[in-house]
Design a protein around this motif. Structure first.
Motif, PDB file in Angstrom:
ATOM      1  N   ALA A  55       8.302  -2.040 -42.804  1.00 41.90           N
ATOM      2  CA  ALA A  55       7.981  -1.847 -44.214  1.00 41.90           C
ATOM      3  C   ALA A  55       6.550  -1.376 -44.389  1.00 41.90           C
ATOM      4  CB  ALA A  55       8.227  -3.140 -44.989  1.00 41.90           C
ATOM      5  N   GLY A  56       5.621  -1.986 -43.655  1.00 42.09           N
ATOM      6  CA  GLY A  56       4.226  -1.580 -43.753  1.00 42.09           C
ATOM      7  C   GLY A  56       3.993  -0.163 -43.269  1.00 42.09           C
ATOM      8  N   PHE A  57       4.671   0.219 -42.189  1.00 42.61           N
ATOM      9  CA  PHE A  57       4.520   1.571 -41.644  1.00 42.61           C
ATOM     10  C   PHE A  57       5.048   2.609 -42.627  1.00 42.61           C
ATOM     11  CE2 PHE A  57       6.132   5.062 -38.896  1.00 42.61           C
ATOM     12  CZ  PHE A  57       4.940   5.431 -38.295  1.00 42.61           C
ATOM     13  N   ILE A  58       6.197   2.344 -43.229  1.00 45.58           N
ATOM     14  CA  ILE A  58       6.779   3.288 -44.180  1.00 45.58           C
ATOM     15  C   ILE A  58       5.924   3.391 -45.443  1.00 45.58           C
ATOM     16  CG2 ILE A  58       8.780   3.690 -45.670  1.00 45.58           C
ATOM     17  CD1 ILE A  58      10.461   2.372 -43.392  1.00 45.58           C
ATOM     18  N   ALA A  59       5.411   2.250 -45.910  1.00 49.04           N
ATOM     19  CA  ALA A  59       4.547   2.276 -47.092  1.00 49.04           C
ATOM     20  C   ALA A  59       3.273   3.072 -46.821  1.00 49.04           C
ATOM     21  CB  ALA A  59       4.208   0.848 -47.508  1.00 49.04           C
ATOM     22  N   ARG A  60       2.751   2.950 -45.622  1.00 46.40           N
ATOM     23  CA  ARG A  60       1.514   3.653 -45.261  1.00 46.40           C
ATOM     24  C   ARG A  60       1.743   5.157 -45.132  1.00 46.40           C
ATOM     25  NH1 ARG A  60      -0.880   3.280 -39.107  1.00 46.40           N
ATOM     26  NH2 ARG A  60      -1.865   5.347 -39.103  1.00 46.40           N
ATOM     27  N   THR A  61       2.808   5.566 -44.470  1.00 51.67           N
ATOM     28  CA  THR A  61       3.000   6.973 -44.111  1.00 51.67           C
ATOM     29  C   THR A  61       3.846   7.747 -45.104  1.00 51.67           C
ATOM     30  OG1 THR A  61       4.954   6.443 -42.782  1.00 51.67           O
ATOM     31  CG2 THR A  61       2.802   6.417 -41.663  1.00 51.67           C
ATOM     32  N   ARG A  62       4.706   7.049 -45.847  1.00 50.53           N
ATOM     33  CA  ARG A  62       5.657   7.676 -46.765  1.00 50.53           C
ATOM     34  C   ARG A  62       6.543   8.697 -46.050  1.00 50.53           C
ATOM     35  NH1 ARG A  62       3.317  10.901 -49.924  1.00 50.53           N
ATOM     36  NH2 ARG A  62       1.252  10.885 -48.943  1.00 50.53           N
ATOM     37  N   VAL A  63       6.879   8.432 -44.799  1.00 45.30           N
ATOM     38  CA  VAL A  63       7.719   9.359 -44.049  1.00 45.30           C
ATOM     39  C   VAL A  63       9.147   9.331 -44.579  1.00 45.30           C
ATOM     40  CG1 VAL A  63       6.374   9.383 -41.916  1.00 45.30           C
ATOM     41  CG2 VAL A  63       8.084   7.600 -42.272  1.00 45.30           C
ATOM     42  N   ASP A  64       9.831  10.450 -44.408  1.00 42.26           N
ATOM     43  CA  ASP A  64      11.228  10.551 -44.803  1.00 42.26           C
ATOM     44  C   ASP A  64      12.151   9.887 -43.787  1.00 42.26           C
ATOM     45  OD1 ASP A  64      10.938  12.520 -47.170  1.00 42.26           O
ATOM     46  OD2 ASP A  64       9.847  13.499 -45.536  1.00 42.26           O
ATOM     47  N   GLU A  65      11.673   9.768 -42.559  1.00 40.58           N
ATOM     48  CA  GLU A  65      12.502   9.239 -41.484  1.00 40.58           C
ATOM     49  C   GLU A  65      11.597   8.586 -40.442  1.00 40.58           C
ATOM     50  OE1 GLU A  65      16.041  11.062 -38.572  1.00 40.58           O
ATOM     51  OE2 GLU A  65      15.457  12.065 -40.441  1.00 40.58           O
ATOM     52  N   VAL A  66      12.082   7.499 -39.859  1.00 39.15           N
ATOM     53  CA  VAL A  66      11.362   6.816 -38.784  1.00 39.15           C
ATOM     54  C   VAL A  66      12.136   7.029 -37.483  1.00 39.15           C
ATOM     55  CG1 VAL A  66      10.492   4.614 -37.911  1.00 39.15           C
ATOM     56  CG2 VAL A  66      10.475   5.079 -40.369  1.00 39.15           C
ATOM     57  N   MET A  67      11.438   7.510 -36.455  1.00 40.76           N
ATOM     58  CA  MET A  67      12.040   7.663 -35.136  1.00 40.76           C
ATOM     59  C   MET A  67      11.681   6.434 -34.301  1.00 40.76           C
ATOM     60  SD  MET A  67      13.880   9.340 -33.003  1.00 40.76           S
ATOM     61  CE  MET A  67      14.128  11.014 -33.617  1.00 40.76           C
ATOM     62  N   LEU A  68      12.655   5.552 -34.140  1.00 43.70           N
ATOM     63  CA  LEU A  68      12.415   4.311 -33.423  1.00 43.70           C
ATOM     64  C   LEU A  68      12.459   4.535 -31.919  1.00 43.70           C
ATOM     65  CD1 LEU A  68      14.600   1.911 -35.610  1.00 43.70           C
ATOM     66  CD2 LEU A  68      12.124   2.235 -35.689  1.00 43.70           C
ATOM     67  N   VAL A  69      11.566   3.855 -31.220  1.00 41.85           N
ATOM     68  CA  VAL A  69      11.517   3.875 -29.763  1.00 41.85           C
ATOM     69  C   VAL A  69      11.548   2.426 -29.312  1.00 41.85           C
ATOM     70  CG1 VAL A  69      10.295   4.718 -27.732  1.00 41.85           C
ATOM     71  CG2 VAL A  69      10.054   5.931 -29.907  1.00 41.85           C
ATOM     72  N   SER A  70      12.516   2.090 -28.481  1.00 42.21           N
ATOM     73  CA  SER A  70      12.676   0.700 -28.055  1.00 42.21           C
ATOM     74  C   SER A  70      12.941   0.690 -26.556  1.00 42.21           C
ATOM     75  CB  SER A  70      13.826   0.041 -28.825  1.00 42.21           C
ATOM     76  OG  SER A  70      13.809  -1.363 -28.686  1.00 42.21           O
ATOM     77  N   SER A  71      11.879   0.864 -25.782  1.00 43.56           N
ATOM     78  CA  SER A  71      11.990   0.980 -24.325  1.00 43.56           C
ATOM     79  C   SER A  71      11.918  -0.409 -23.701  1.00 43.56           C
ATOM     80  CB  SER A  71      10.880   1.880 -23.787  1.00 43.56           C
ATOM     81  OG  SER A  71      11.011   3.188 -24.300  1.00 43.56           O
ATOM     82  N   ILE A  72      13.077  -0.909 -23.320  1.00 44.66           N
ATOM     83  CA  ILE A  72      13.219  -2.289 -22.840  1.00 44.66           C
ATOM     84  C   ILE A  72      13.970  -2.285 -21.522  1.00 44.66           C
ATOM     85  CG2 ILE A  72      14.395  -4.478 -23.361  1.00 44.66           C
ATOM     86  CD1 ILE A  72      13.666  -3.980 -26.314  1.00 44.66           C
ATOM     87  N   PHE A  73      13.574  -3.143 -20.603  1.00 40.58           N
ATOM     88  CA  PHE A  73      14.128  -3.169 -19.250  1.00 40.58           C
ATOM     89  C   PHE A  73      15.617  -3.479 -19.245  1.00 40.58           C
ATOM     90  CE2 PHE A  73      15.222  -5.466 -15.340  1.00 40.58           C
ATOM     91  CZ  PHE A  73      14.779  -4.589 -14.355  1.00 40.58           C
ATOM     92  N   ASP A  74      16.024  -4.516 -19.938  1.00 41.49           N
ATOM     93  CA  ASP A  74      17.415  -4.953 -19.939  1.00 41.49           C
ATOM     94  C   ASP A  74      18.209  -4.187 -20.999  1.00 41.49           C
ATOM     95  OD1 ASP A  74      19.484  -7.166 -19.128  1.00 41.49           O
ATOM     96  OD2 ASP A  74      19.473  -7.150 -21.320  1.00 41.49           O
ATOM     97  N   HIS A  75      19.323  -3.585 -20.591  1.00 44.07           N
ATOM     98  CA  HIS A  75      20.082  -2.726 -21.497  1.00 44.07           C
ATOM     99  C   HIS A  75      20.642  -3.500 -22.688  1.00 44.07           C
ATOM    100  CE1 HIS A  75      22.416   0.694 -22.803  1.00 44.07           C
ATOM    101  NE2 HIS A  75      23.555   0.023 -22.677  1.00 44.07           N
ATOM    102  N   ASP A  76      21.189  -4.658 -22.453  1.00 38.47           N
ATOM    103  CA  ASP A  76      21.750  -5.438 -23.561  1.00 38.47           C
ATOM    104  C   ASP A  76      20.666  -5.903 -24.524  1.00 38.47           C
ATOM    105  OD1 ASP A  76      24.383  -5.150 -22.715  1.00 38.47           O
ATOM    106  OD2 ASP A  76      24.345  -6.967 -21.498  1.00 38.47           O
ATOM    107  N   ALA A  77      19.500  -6.275 -23.981  1.00 33.20           N
ATOM    108  CA  ALA A  77      18.386  -6.665 -24.841  1.00 33.20           C
ATOM    109  C   ALA A  77      17.908  -5.478 -25.679  1.00 33.20           C
ATOM    110  CB  ALA A  77      17.240  -7.219 -24.008  1.00 33.20           C
TER     111      ALA A  77
END
Length: 329
Positions: A292-314
């Motif tokens: 919410a804070g990131f969107i309020a700050r940037t007013r972007v139309d879309e957020v590209m999430l990056v979730s690089s995690i070792f365990d696939h299920d996690a």
């Protein structure tokens, strides 16, 4: 609601293989599709032991075949590495296989060093300086307007969605001048984010493909059911960044290490704080507040999430928590 998408570096983890990484990519894309993500992107990197997406168009085809509705594409193709005709043919093929679902994000960084660039058979004068002209040439192949005197087959008449990527003001200025959507790499290079978005919006010129500016920005998410669990998951990516910045070479993604941040020198901790400043690490409430804070700050139309995690299920669980947060905003 702000749209949300996924950038997958197709990580190769310690003890894993590229084969397993590709299986995980297809499964992750299907999971993202079910969770309402708008698009799934992979990025071109070469000579990186922990990233399996070097043959980017091939990976996109693999993921496209495993999904039905989610947009799939490149975030991005490093255009200085390629002749525009080759990219027109590759993405014209993808567009024919998966009509209406293909994105083509274009970057001007080589995604490698000069040794790798030579191995890719690109001359050193095929530099980022030619990036604007290369994009215009690529657009001409897709438009099949005869300007190049060469027909891209497949490619002519294809309509992949073109994006300009960047981590500086250059990409913002170019995207604005060409009237294309713009994606900023704030998930690893956040320094010029606010200024770049401002430049893009102020200087945007409407085009045949886009009437108003459309901006996306990268944001890291390490989400779990508790803040403590999320902090542990984040240590795999933290180790990867420290290794890359201190040695200049990538590593396979290592398993998480409890208390990792307490083991590194202050300068490495400061580097992580800067590089990963556009990041939410925590349980559902903390992730929701961070987004919410990131969107309020940037007013972007879309957020590209990056979730690089070792365990696939996690990792899948992290994306589910992030998707629920986005839907609730």
């Amino acid at each position: 609601m702000t749209a949300y998408s996924l950038l997958d570096l197709v990580p190769i983890v310690e003890g894993g293989s590229a084969r397993q990484s590709f299986a995980n990519a297809a499964d992750l894309a299907k999971h993202a599709e079910a969770e309402g993500f708008a698009r799934y992107w992979v990025a071109e990197h070469h000579g990186m032991p922990g990233i399996a997406s070097a043959a980017t168009a091939v990976v996109i085809a693999h993921v496209g075949a495993a999904t039905r509705t989610i947009r799939v594409g490149a975030g991005g193709i490093m255009l200085p590495n390629h002749a525009p005709l080759v990219i027109a043919e590759q993405f014209g093929t993808l567009d024919a296989l998966f009509p209406g679902r293909i994105d083509l994000g274009l970057g001007r960084a080589p995604g490698s060093d000069q040794k790798v660039a030579r191995a890719l058979r690109r001359t050193l004068d095929s530099s980022a300086d030619a990036f604007p002209q290369d994009i215009i040439e690529l657009q001409s192949y897709f438009a099949d307007d005869g300007q190049t005197g060469i027909a891209a087959v497949p490619g002519g008449g294809a309509r992949p969605e073109l994006w300009v990527l960047g981590s500086s003001l250059y990409g913002a200025q170019l995207a604005a001048a060409l009237g294309l959507p713009y994606a900023f790499a704030s998930h690893f290079a956040p320094g010029s984010l606010d200024e770049a978005l401002d430049v893009y919006r102020r200087h945007f010129r409407p085009s045949a493909v886009l009437a108003e500016p459309y901006a996306m920005a990268g944001f890291n998410v390490f989400a779990a059911d508790t803040d403590e669990d999320a902090e542990l998951l984040a240590t795999s990516m933290q180790q990867t960044f420290v290794a890359l910045r201190t040695t200049g070479t990538g590593i396979r993604m290592p398993p998480p290490v409890k208390g990792y941040l307490d083991t590194i020198p202050p300068q490495a901790r400061a580097m992580l704080d800067q590089v990963l400043s556009c990041t939410a690490i925590g349980g559902p409430e903390k992730v929701r507040d961070g987004l919410a804070g990131f969107i309020a700050r940037t007013r972007v139309d879309e957020v590209m999430l990056v979730s690089s995690i070792f365990d696939h299920d996690a990792r899948k669980r992290s994306l589910s928590i992030a998707a629920a947060a986005m839907r609730g905003l």
